[in-house]
Write a protein that holds these residues in place. Structure first.
Motif, PDB file in Angstrom:
ATOM      1  N   SER A  42      -4.050  -3.498  -0.267  1.00  0.00           N
ATOM      2  CA  SER A  42      -2.776  -2.800  -0.146  1.00  0.00           C
ATOM      3  C   SER A  42      -1.824  -3.580   0.759  1.00  0.00           C
ATOM      4  O   SER A  42      -0.616  -3.623   0.509  1.00  0.00           O
ATOM      5  CB  SER A  42      -2.986  -1.390   0.383  1.00  0.00           C
ATOM      6  OG  SER A  42      -3.505  -1.420   1.687  1.00  0.00           O
ATOM      7  N   ASN A  45      -0.554  -6.535  -1.294  1.00  0.00           N
ATOM      8  CA  ASN A  45       0.452  -6.156  -2.281  1.00  0.00           C
ATOM      9  C   ASN A  45       1.845  -6.113  -1.660  1.00  0.00           C
ATOM     10  O   ASN A  45       2.835  -6.362  -2.340  1.00  0.00           O
ATOM     11  CB  ASN A  45       0.115  -4.803  -2.895  1.00  0.00           C
ATOM     12  CG  ASN A  45      -0.998  -4.908  -3.901  1.00  0.00           C
ATOM     13  OD1 ASN A  45      -1.280  -5.978  -4.413  1.00  0.00           O
ATOM     14  ND2 ASN A  45      -1.632  -3.796  -4.188  1.00  0.00           N
ATOM     15  N   GLY A  87       1.551  -0.896  -3.468  1.00  0.00           N
ATOM     16  CA  GLY A  87       0.852  -1.254  -2.231  1.00  0.00           C
ATOM     17  C   GLY A  87       1.145  -0.278  -1.111  1.00  0.00           C
ATOM     18  O   GLY A  87       0.249   0.143  -0.378  1.00  0.00           O
TER      19      GLY A  87
END
Length: 102
Positions: A42, A45, A87
């Protein structure tokens, strides 16, 4: 077909680097425990903002008649934005798991 073979033979070192980067990336991802995989991905991203800025710069410097560059730049901007939003959504959902419940 000849142009593809010529491009690969002219840029053979870049092809080797790309193949090595793929193998290194696979090995790094495989060695990360499952508990850490989601937070790391995450956060990674969110780095797609660099892709968005690069795509916008490509769009700014491309010719108005070059439809391929405009289409690819637009697709890169849209996919980069989706990746950034995804994300942050995953990160927010993950952080909600650690909050104390009332």
């Amino acid at each position: 077909m000849d142009s593809i073979i010529q491009f690969i033979s002219d840029n053979l070192q870049m092809v080797y680097i790309l193949i090595l980067a793929i193998f290194v990336g696979i090995e790094v991802i495989k060695s990360i425990p499952a508990v850490l995989h989601t937070p790391l991905m995450s956060g990674a991203n969110a780095l797609s903002g660099v892709v968005i800025v690069g795509a916008i710069l490509v769009l700014l410097h491309s010719s108005p008649d070059d439809y391929l560059a405009l289409a690819l730049g637009f697709i890169a901007v849209v996919l980069g934005i989706l990746n950034v939003v995804g994300g942050f959504a995953v990160t927010n959902r993950m952080l909600q798991m650690f909050k104390k419940k009332k």
